[in-house]
Write an enzyme that holds these catalytic residues in place. Structure first.
Site, PDB file in Angstrom:
ATOM      1  N   GLU A  51       0.928  -1.488   0.170  1.00 20.26           N
ATOM      2  CA  GLU A  51       0.285   0.336  -0.622  1.00 20.26           C
ATOM      3  C   GLU A  51       1.153   0.673   0.816  1.00 20.26           C
ATOM      4  O   GLU A  51       0.691   2.428  -0.619  1.00 20.26           O
ATOM      5  CB  GLU A  51      -0.623   0.088   1.421  1.00 20.26           C
ATOM      6  CG  GLU A  51      -2.183  -1.089   1.475  1.00 20.26           C
ATOM      7  CD  GLU A  51      -2.926  -0.654   0.642  1.00 20.26           C
ATOM      8  OE1 GLU A  51      -3.151   0.915  -0.077  1.00 20.26           O
ATOM      9  OE2 GLU A  51      -4.045  -1.193  -0.153  1.00 20.26           O
ATOM     10  N   ASP A  65      -6.590   7.983  -0.020  1.00 21.88           N
ATOM     11  CA  ASP A  65      -5.933   7.188   1.298  1.00 21.88           C
ATOM     12  C   ASP A  65      -4.958   7.484   2.069  1.00 21.88           C
ATOM     13  O   ASP A  65      -4.056   8.333   1.384  1.00 21.88           O
ATOM     14  CB  ASP A  65      -5.760   5.660   1.017  1.00 21.88           C
ATOM     15  CG  ASP A  65      -6.864   5.110   0.300  1.00 21.88           C
ATOM     16  OD1 ASP A  65      -8.190   5.365   0.858  1.00 21.88           O
ATOM     17  OD2 ASP A  65      -7.110   3.843  -0.706  1.00 21.88           O
TER      18      ASP A  65
END
Ligand SMILES: *[C@@H]1O[C@H](CO)[C@@H](O)[C@H](O)[C@H]1NC(C)=O
Length: 142
Positions: A51, A65
């Site tokens: 990520e 995010d």
């Protein structure tokens, strides 16, 4: 004018110093300290690696995010002030203190597990990269 410049540089340096790239084992130790179950730790490290490359300052502007686990502002953190599912401001997920990030992913895991096969499914990288045996992500850490 000069003062503004100096303050801007000071702020930039402060933010840069606050940025932190964790090592896999360092993240693994933090997870263990916060009582994450040992069988989950390789998978969390795999998720963070894919990520954010383990960087606390990662932001995805498209999906909005934040942080080392790329926590979504859609449900879990709030922009203006602390709020949403984790009761946090998104900015607080960008500093090098990942205590709140870990508390938040625990909550996401628990909530997601109520309607998906498991809580890791909240992360799109999970089925792609982290579904199998992830023990090698934490090899030699404990
Ligand atoms: C991830 O971090 C490593 C170590 O700092 C760096 O060498 C690499 O270029 C980074 N990868 C990406 C995709 O940013």
């Amino acid at each position: 004018m000069k003062t503004t410049l100096v303050l801007t540089i000071a702020l930039a340096l402060f933010l840069a110093c606050n940025a932190k790239q964790f090592s896999k084992c360092e993240l693994a130790r933090h997870l263990l300290q916060q009582n994450v179950e040992k069988w989950q730790i390789g998978t969390w490290v795999c998720i963070a690696q894919h990520e954010s490359n383990l960087s606390t300052t990662a932001i995805n502007r498209k999906t909005d995010d934040y942080g080392i686990f790329q926590i979504s502002s859609l449900y879990w953190c709030n922009h203006a002030r602390a709020g949403k599912g984790c009761g946090l401001s998104c900015n607080s997920l960008l500093d090098d203190d990942i205590h709140d990030d870990i508390q938040c992913v625990k909550r996401i895991f628990k909530e997601t597990a109520k309607f998906r096969v498991n809580g890791f499914m909240a992360w799109t990288v999970y089925p792609k990269f982290c579904k199998g045996d992830t023990r090698h992500y934490v090899a030699g850490c404990f």
